[in-house]
Design a protein around this motif. Structure first.
Motif, mmCIF file in Angstrom:
data_model
loop_
_atom_site.group_PDB
_atom_site.id
_atom_site.type_symbol
_atom_site.label_atom_id
_atom_site.label_comp_id
_atom_site.label_asym_id
_atom_site.label_seq_id
_atom_site.Cartn_x
_atom_site.Cartn_y
_atom_site.Cartn_z
ATOM 1 N N GLU A 111 1.233 -1.495 -0.118
ATOM 2 C CA GLU A 111 0.186 0.006 0.182
ATOM 3 C C GLU A 111 1.089 1.057 -0.054
ATOM 4 O O GLU A 111 0.585 2.496 -0.338
ATOM 5 C CB GLU A 111 -0.512 -0.135 1.073
ATOM 6 C CG GLU A 111 -0.284 -0.534 2.683
ATOM 7 C CD GLU A 111 -1.520 0.243 3.721
ATOM 8 O OE1 GLU A 111 -1.712 -1.000 3.988
ATOM 9 O OE2 GLU A 111 -2.372 1.119 3.575
ATOM 10 N N GLY A 112 1.853 1.358 -0.561
ATOM 11 C CA GLY A 112 3.451 1.853 0.303
ATOM 12 C C GLY A 112 2.952 2.494 -1.121
ATOM 13 O O GLY A 112 3.581 4.262 -1.325
ATOM 14 N N SER A 113 2.757 1.838 -2.258
ATOM 15 C CA SER A 113 2.902 2.958 -3.929
ATOM 16 C C SER A 113 1.267 1.918 -4.948
ATOM 17 O O SER A 113 1.232 1.395 -4.573
ATOM 18 C CB SER A 113 4.144 2.545 -4.478
ATOM 19 O OG SER A 113 3.451 2.967 -5.742
ATOM 20 N N LYS A 114 0.621 3.479 -4.745
ATOM 21 C CA LYS A 114 -0.520 2.741 -5.520
ATOM 22 C C LYS A 114 -0.121 2.551 -7.201
ATOM 23 O O LYS A 114 -0.669 1.918 -7.759
ATOM 24 C CB LYS A 114 -1.246 3.677 -5.462
ATOM 25 C CG LYS A 114 -2.345 4.265 -3.843
ATOM 26 C CD LYS A 114 -3.546 5.045 -4.197
ATOM 27 C CE LYS A 114 -4.113 5.705 -3.084
ATOM 28 N NZ LYS A 114 -4.698 4.872 -2.239
ATOM 29 N N VAL A 115 0.835 3.767 -7.781
ATOM 30 C CA VAL A 115 1.259 3.104 -8.644
ATOM 31 C C VAL A 115 2.163 1.849 -8.404
ATOM 32 O O VAL A 115 1.606 0.870 -9.840
ATOM 33 C CB VAL A 115 2.727 3.524 -9.519
ATOM 34 C CG1 VAL A 115 3.261 3.229 -9.983
ATOM 35 C CG2 VAL A 115 2.440 5.344 -9.651
ATOM 36 N N ARG A 118 -0.845 -0.958 -9.307
ATOM 37 C CA ARG A 118 -1.732 -0.724 -10.773
ATOM 38 C C ARG A 118 -0.454 -2.042 -11.917
ATOM 39 O O ARG A 118 -1.051 -2.628 -12.357
ATOM 40 C CB ARG A 118 -1.543 0.333 -11.628
ATOM 41 C CG ARG A 118 -2.827 1.358 -10.571
ATOM 42 C CD ARG A 118 -4.165 0.929 -11.229
ATOM 43 N NE ARG A 118 -5.033 1.544 -10.533
ATOM 44 C CZ ARG A 118 -5.942 0.388 -8.936
ATOM 45 N NH1 ARG A 118 -5.874 -0.903 -9.795
ATOM 46 N NH2 ARG A 118 -7.126 1.099 -8.658
ATOM 47 N N VAL A 119 0.727 -1.610 -11.506
ATOM 48 C CA VAL A 119 1.832 -2.719 -11.944
ATOM 49 C C VAL A 119 1.827 -3.942 -11.895
ATOM 50 O O VAL A 119 1.363 -4.463 -13.113
ATOM 51 C CB VAL A 119 2.472 -1.826 -12.145
ATOM 52 C CG1 VAL A 119 4.361 -2.477 -13.081
ATOM 53 C CG2 VAL A 119 3.359 0.239 -12.259
ATOM 54 N N LEU A 120 1.412 -3.901 -10.963
ATOM 55 C CA LEU A 120 1.547 -5.543 -10.163
ATOM 56 C C LEU A 120 0.247 -6.304 -11.356
ATOM 57 O O LEU A 120 0.085 -7.408 -11.297
ATOM 58 C CB LEU A 120 1.422 -5.598 -8.732
ATOM 59 C CG LEU A 120 1.147 -7.116 -8.232
ATOM 60 C CD1 LEU A 120 2.069 -7.660 -7.772
ATOM 61 C CD2 LEU A 120 1.343 -6.819 -6.344
ATOM 62 N N LEU A 121 -0.829 -5.081 -10.777
ATOM 63 C CA LEU A 121 -2.393 -5.663 -10.994
ATOM 64 C C LEU A 121 -1.802 -6.315 -12.983
ATOM 65 O O LEU A 121 -2.770 -7.037 -13.291
ATOM 66 C CB LEU A 121 -3.289 -4.913 -10.831
ATOM 67 C CG LEU A 121 -3.898 -4.294 -9.409
ATOM 68 C CD1 LEU A 121 -4.822 -4.185 -9.400
ATOM 69 C CD2 LEU A 121 -3.851 -6.553 -8.323
ATOM 70 N N ASP A 166 0.613 8.680 -5.560
ATOM 71 C CA ASP A 166 1.701 7.538 -5.324
ATOM 72 C C ASP A 166 1.208 6.691 -3.901
ATOM 73 O O ASP A 166 1.229 5.687 -3.492
ATOM 74 C CB ASP A 166 2.526 7.371 -5.984
ATOM 75 C CG ASP A 166 3.403 6.193 -5.961
ATOM 76 O OD1 ASP A 166 3.018 5.211 -5.864
ATOM 77 O OD2 ASP A 166 5.120 5.996 -5.383
ATOM 78 N N THR A 167 1.324 7.671 -3.037
ATOM 79 C CA THR A 167 1.862 6.887 -2.306
ATOM 80 C C THR A 167 0.795 7.957 -0.886
ATOM 81 O O THR A 167 -0.380 8.651 -1.490
ATOM 82 C CB THR A 167 3.205 8.476 -1.045
ATOM 83 O OG1 THR A 167 3.408 9.474 -1.567
ATOM 84 C CG2 THR A 167 4.734 7.489 -1.425
ATOM 85 N N PRO A 168 0.042 6.735 -0.102
ATOM 86 C CA PRO A 168 -0.723 7.042 1.137
ATOM 87 C C PRO A 168 -0.758 8.523 1.483
ATOM 88 O O PRO A 168 -0.203 9.017 2.111
ATOM 89 C CB PRO A 168 -0.747 5.818 2.221
ATOM 90 C CG PRO A 168 0.741 5.560 1.842
ATOM 91 C CD PRO A 168 1.173 5.992 0.796
ATOM 92 N N VAL A 200 1.814 10.979 -9.457
ATOM 93 C CA VAL A 200 0.154 11.276 -9.690
ATOM 94 C C VAL A 200 -0.051 10.035 -10.635
ATOM 95 O O VAL A 200 0.913 9.606 -11.679
ATOM 96 C CB VAL A 200 -0.473 12.618 -10.383
ATOM 97 C CG1 VAL A 200 -1.611 12.480 -10.014
ATOM 98 C CG2 VAL A 200 0.317 13.155 -8.831
ATOM 99 N N LEU A 201 -0.972 9.237 -10.140
ATOM 100 C CA LEU A 201 -2.007 8.007 -10.733
ATOM 101 C C LEU A 201 -2.797 9.275 -11.663
ATOM 102 O O LEU A 201 -4.191 9.341 -10.302
ATOM 103 C CB LEU A 201 -2.059 7.510 -9.546
ATOM 104 C CG LEU A 201 -3.171 5.724 -10.533
ATOM 105 C CD1 LEU A 201 -1.381 4.825 -10.778
ATOM 106 C CD2 LEU A 201 -3.148 4.954 -9.405
#
Ligand code: AMP
Ligand code: GLY
Length: 466
Positions: A111-115, A118-121, A166-168, A200-201
């Motif tokens: 959860e430290g990086s929303k980016v 998204r890449v993992l998913l 990107d960050t929480p 930013v995402l």
């Protein structure tokens, strides 16, 4: 008769830790001594602790010093809040003291990086990933350059998007078209306010009904827990801003009233895919704890993933811990030892309602009155309800004068347990009404009309699909 003595470190922020301590202290197999690293003198924690230390910023080195000083009495530790996990509390404690921690390592604090999420998913379940684009700060030399890039992306996918740091940012920072902005200029204003300090995402806005999926993990297996529904917005009818979560409900079965068994199976399948990707072959004990708390949006195109957290949800885990059939200390030992099997919940519905201070989320612009909160009425009521009402203090402090006071965040929650969501809600609200203090709450957590609205919306979306 309680048997073996066990020492457990609990890193505490809010009611979630009180619920964990309650579940652990109900163990029939073990007599637990608690070592609590707390954000403040939470009255519930102080009462239960063998040793209690206040670390207001939950700094991981200070937490580790506390563990070091008590390591011979501590069998394992458990961490609920995200920041110490993201900061690497497990890595530091395990390497310095040898005390096993139940939470993912820094590397898997996804959860430290929303980016990165998204890449993992995209790699393991692209269909559940909304269309997205990352705007890294390093890639743009001027505001006009990044504005052009944002405009170009909006030309491609349309204006209906969500803008996220990107960050929480504790739910803040996320802006959604229609809620936080209704023109491109406003959208870009929001974008810039985030872009000042974070990549930013921008992602496609997805419409539907939300569910929260959580699972325990020993590194080998992901053991799913029942779904819950969080109420993120302040104020009834979802009129307010996003908050940490004003309450949540769980139905008797593993899925929620507005989805069905097949949707739940889809959630499990997606979570298992993400888990397999993270775990690799065999086992990866770095994923121990609740490595995947997935926020799903059920849309006309199936389940989409809004975000993934690597810790238990607050309030969502409070719907589950009080109705766990297994001994929670045993579940924790199994997570540490890598032999976690199934975890079962009682066939009960639960409703969590939070009471919060007057100045929380703009309910009042100003509140300068007394912040004293007296839980004795609600606690007295607990006796009548037996185990069906739990009262867990969160952002509350026991002071020198012997009284308890509300701090700034979610003050206290009442968990109702019943044979239906309605019955559980009645108990939860009875608990809330018997708390003496200047607090407010949402009245419609788990309310029939709110659930019916979700059911209706889901039906309409699915009719569109055909
Ligand atoms: P997050 O912190 O990413 O969970 O976002 C907070 C809230 O913003 C979510 O609970 C949703 O209600 C909303 N949200 C986030 N992402 C989206 C999206 N792609 N589409 C629609 N709503 C979203
Ligand atoms: N319920 C929101 C959270 O735990 O992040």
């Amino acid at each position: 008769m309680r048997g073996e003595k066990v020492g457990i470190l609990v890193i505490s922020y809010g009611s979630r830790a009180a619920a964990m301590i309650d579940a652990l202290s109900r163990s029939e197999e073990y007599a637990v001594r608690f070592y609590i690293a707390d954000k403040q003198r939470n009255p519930f924690n102080v009462k239960h602790a063998a040793k209690h230390v206040v670390i207001p910023d939950l700094n991981i080195i200070k937490i580790c010093d506390f563990v070091e000083a008590n390591k011979n009495e501590i069998d394992f530790g458990i961490c609920g809040p995200e920041q110490p996990i993201i900061d690497g509390v497990r890595d530091v404690i395990e390497s310095r003291t040898g005390v096993a921690m139940i939470c993912p390592t820094k590397r898997y604090a996804i959860e430290g990086s929303k980016v990165s999420q998204r890449v993992l998913l995209d790699e393991c379940c692209a269909d559940a990933n909304p269309i997205f684009k990352v705007f890294p700060r390093a890639d743009y030399a001027s505001v006009s350059e990044v504005k052009n890039a944002v405009w170009q992306f909006l030309d491609e996918i349309g204006d209906e998007v969500a803008v996220k740091p990107d960050t929480p940012a504790a739910g803040k920072g996320v802006g959604v078209w229609g809620d936080h902005f209704t023109s491109r200029e406003q959208l870009f204003e929001h974008f810039l306010s985030v872009f000042e300090s974070s990549d930013v995402l921008i992602e496609e806005k997805v419409e539907g009904e939300e569910s929260s999926f959580q699972a325990f993990c020993d590194g080998k297996r992901l053991v799913p827990l029942p779904d819950t529904r969080d109420y993120k917005r302040a104020f009834d009818s979802d009129l307010g801003q996003n908050t940490g979560g004003m309450g949540s409900y769980k139905a008797k079965q593993d899925w929620l009233p507005f989805i069905d068994k097949k949707d739940r199976e889809e959630e499990e399948k997606l979570a298992q895919k993400i888990f397999s990707r993270l775990r690799g072959n065999g086992s990866n004990e770095e994923l121990r704890g609740v490595p995947l708390y997935v926020a799903f949006m059920h849309t006309d195109e199936g389940a989409k993933i809004l975000e993934i957290n690597s810790r238990p949800g607050d309030p969502e885990i409070l719907n589950i811990l009080p109705v766990l059939k297994n001994d929670f200390v045993d579940v924790c030992f199994r997570m540490v030892e890598g032999n976690l099997s199934n975890v079962e919940c009682m066939n009960k519905a639960t409703v969590v309602t939070y009471a919060v201070p007057m100045d929380y989320s703009g309910y009042r612009e100003i509140y300068s009155g007394d912040r004293r909160v007296n839980l004795s009425g609600a606690q007295a009521l607990q006796k009548g309800y037996g185990d069906n009402l739990r009262v867990y203090p969160g952002s509350m402090e026991l002071r020198e004068d012997g009284y308890t006071y509300a701090l700034g965040s979610r003050t206290v929650c009442a968990v109702g347990i019943g044979d239906s969501i309605e019955a559980a809600r009645d108990v939860s609200l009875d608990g809330i009404r018997n708390i003496d203090g200047a607090l407010w709450n949402r009245w419609e957590i788990g309310a029939e009309h709110h659930i019916e609205q979700s059911v209706r919306r889901m039906k309409e979306l699915r009719a569109k699909e055909r």
